[in-house]
Design an enzyme around this catalytic site. Structure first.
Site, PDB file in Angstrom:
ATOM      1  N   HIS A 135     -12.285 -26.324  22.330  1.00  0.00           N
ATOM      2  CA  HIS A 135     -12.804 -26.473  20.960  1.00  0.00           C
ATOM      3  C   HIS A 135     -11.703 -26.128  19.962  1.00  0.00           C
ATOM      4  O   HIS A 135     -10.916 -25.224  20.185  1.00  0.00           O
ATOM      5  CB  HIS A 135     -13.994 -25.531  20.773  1.00  0.00           C
ATOM      6  CG  HIS A 135     -14.786 -25.804  19.524  1.00  0.00           C
ATOM      7  ND1 HIS A 135     -14.586 -25.115  18.355  1.00  0.00           N
ATOM      8  CD2 HIS A 135     -15.743 -26.720  19.267  1.00  0.00           C
ATOM      9  CE1 HIS A 135     -15.413 -25.575  17.424  1.00  0.00           C
ATOM     10  NE2 HIS A 135     -16.130 -26.553  17.955  1.00  0.00           N
ATOM     11  N   SER A 337     -23.679 -31.917  33.375  1.00  0.00           N
ATOM     12  CA  SER A 337     -23.417 -32.061  31.946  1.00  0.00           C
ATOM     13  C   SER A 337     -24.529 -32.858  31.278  1.00  0.00           C
ATOM     14  O   SER A 337     -25.230 -33.648  31.923  1.00  0.00           O
ATOM     15  CB  SER A 337     -22.076 -32.765  31.749  1.00  0.00           C
ATOM     16  OG  SER A 337     -21.940 -33.213  30.421  1.00  0.00           O
TER      17      SER A 337
END
Lengths: 419, 419
Positions: A135, A337
């Site tokens: 991130h 996921s």
């Protein structure tokens, strides 16, 4: 919307800018106008809910009405969560209850952990190793705190490149290593292998007190623990800290994070010279409402809801990926996921309508709680219809995404022939 | 309260810790229990409102019911306030409206300022000069961002010691200066003289591009502009940035701050080498609810309410200070301040009951909006009654506070003789 808000507001400012309150209309009129703006804003947001599929924010919670009376107070959890506050207007009891819940989830004893609820940051010295798919806040933190940084390559699926990590660890052996492990990367939803990273550190000759692992589990931290066969996130392993977001999978009206670390790092700073967290919390004042929202959410639903949501979201994500691939659209989905990555739509209006997040030739849908099969089908139908227009004259061809998705997931004309 | 919350919560965790939802009571029962806890919590807070006089939080706003529906959404103002957001769930239009309001208040053109609403931080390189009475977050930021720091002494009333500042500026002339100016110090409510600081910088040979002034106007930033004869806070002067808190004088259920700086510092970073704010906002995700609360507050009441509140609060603060001094209790109040500093009460129960904040031999009451004469009288009466007990046997004497308050404000037996 934007223009209207500013206009109404400017009117008011003009009327009062000489410091004398001379409204052009009585106060009630003003309130009516403001309420109209707000109602319109709330309506727009309500209508847009079912198009919110590109970013991981769960807004399908139902505690907002029950918790609304708390807005009467300004709750500020200043300083440590565990010390008694000298004032009344805080929610530290709720905060500690939530932290205890996560400590139990991540298998660390109540008297051995330390943590807090905040917007969540990382602060340390030594060399920070983070994969390029981490991130952006990791890189920002590194810059702000002036930390040395080594960016590590990623594999096709978004996981950290263990070989590249190994070689960079070997070059910098004289300095302690701080490793950021992604449990769900932002774009591809890839999960780094904790065990493999730990083993790599040990193989490179880093002893336990020369490395520190932080797990960024922002989104997946509340999915993996509830999925059978998924590798646990546990502090029984030599992991220094774990952070997750509260507003993502769980759902909370304000952005927030939960950060859990080992008490020993906080109370005896001198022992671990590379944890330079001289101050316990990074921001002094902390929002006191968020712990209560999180507490309520966990108390009413807790494990049961998270287990159910995780299962459904993963199933729905697989469903979307399969539909895309079957229709000849390049797509990828990591194991465990909920982030379906696919060929980036050509039309910006389409991207905007579905709140899609994109990167290079890719876009993604994060199949969050509340995103139903109906929503997925409606998105898929819209995509197919529009896509036919984008590529109808064969003026343009869908891009090759073999480098990003692997050849088996790329449906471009070149790869289709080989598949 | 704290035990009950934990107990209820633990029950639930135990029941579900095997990942199987096996509640000991049906779900409705659980919800009832949680709601009971919440109701009790809200009741306690409501009752405690009138004792909240030690910290500057305004909870006398009335927008909570109107704005409660917004809790349905998770609003996140990620990134710049001024760029269009790629998603729907944000409140940047409201944020910009609020920033515009403050830009106008602080006299900087719409197209020349930059800012955002957040929890508010400072980040720069060069030497940071801050008086020892500055808020602790300044020193924390300096440590976190690894900035060089010069702590400056203060005068008796809490203002920065201009002579000490001058001598430290002269020693470090080779490096740019970043000055933190307090517009209302945390403890004594002292206001540093902006003009005098600017003049000091110039006298010491610092040219305009070798210094940067940040005004920390957390509490007083919404008082001074509305008081006749008080020196303006204006960006027409060579000030780099101003920050204020939204949850303090204005009132907001969550801690928040407004930060305004010059656009030129943000867009052309290379020109000002000592503003190292490579990233625009410090935290990526920002609470989207706060701008709407602030916007609503400013829109409905704005200048008129702030003007009235400022006047009343300053008058009430003077009233309290006078009552204390007349009763022979050491007390101090700076000009244009609402923070009454006085002799620290001996009894911890008393301190806790009134949510008092203390430092060394001092305590303070911040006379915020909503603190009425009745509340002040009731506090004063309670203090007088208790104080008679503390000092009744003359076992102990009230402390001398001449060093902290100046002799004219110290009522200890030594000073009383001289006054």
């Amino acid at each position: 919307m934007s223009i209207q808000i500013l206009l109404e507001f400017d009117l008011m400012v003009v009327a009062t800018k000489n410091g004398i309150y001379a409204p052009s209309s009585p106060r009630e009129n003003m309130c009516l106008k403001l309420n109209m703006i707000l109602t319109q804003y709330v309506d727009t947001l309500s209508q847009r809910m079912k198009y919110h599929i590109g970013y991981p924010t769960n807004m399908h919670y139902e505690h907002h009405a029950i918790l609304a009376p708390l807005l009467q107070f300004s709750l500020n959890n200043c300083g440590y969560p565990f010390t008694q506050s000298p004032v009344d207007f805080h929610s530290k009891d709720f905060e500690v209850a939530v932290l205890d819940w996560f400590a139990q989830l991540w298998e660390i004893d109540k008297d051995e952990y330390w943590g807090y609820i905040t917007s969540g940051e990382l602060h340390s010295s030594g060399i920070l190793y983070a994969s390029k798919d981490s991130h952006y806040s990791i890189f920002k933190a590194a810059r702000l705190y002036r930390m040395e940084l080594e960016t590590i390559n990623t594999l096709v699926n978004g996981e950290i490149d263990y070989e590249d990590l190994r070689s960079k660890l070997l070059v910098n052996k004289n300095k302690p290593a701080i490793i950021n492990i992604n449990i769900g990367t932002t774009f591809k939803g890839a999960i780094d292998d904790r065990d493999f990273v730990i083993q790599t550190l040990e193989n490179c000759g880093y002893s336990n007190n020369r490395y520190y692992i932080h797990c960024d589990a922002a989104l997946f931290g509340l999915i993996l623990p509830f999925i059978r066969h998924a590798k646990k996130i546990t502090l029984k392993k030599p992991i220094g800290s774990i952070s997750i977001s509260g507003h993502k999978f769980l759902g909370c009206p304000m952005p927030c994070g939960i950060q859990i670390t080992r008490k020993s790092y906080v109370s005896s700073l001198s022992k671990i010279e590379y944890i330079n967290s001289t101050d316990a919390t990074i921001s002094g004042s902390r929002n006191g409402l968020t712990p209560i929202f999180l507490w309520y959410c966990l108390s009413t639903e807790g494990h049961a809801r998270l287990q159910q949501d995780s299962k459904i979201c993963i199933e729905n994500a697989r469903y979307l990926k399969d539909r895309l691939l079957e229709a000849g659209i390049s797509a990828m989905l990591n194991e465990f996921s909920i982030t379906v990555v696919f060929e980036r739509p050509c039309d910006h209006k389409f991207i905007r309508r579905w709140n899609l997040c994109y990167l290079r030739g890719m876009a993604h849908v994060v199949v969050m709680p509340g995103i139903t099969r109906e929503t997925i089908d409606s998105f898929f139908k819209d995509l197919m219809q529009e896509r036919n227009k984008w590529y109808q004259d064969a003026k343009a061809l869908p891009p090759c995404l073999a480098d990003d998705f692997g050849t088996q997931n790329c449906m471009c004309s070149d790869n289709k022939m080989h598949n």
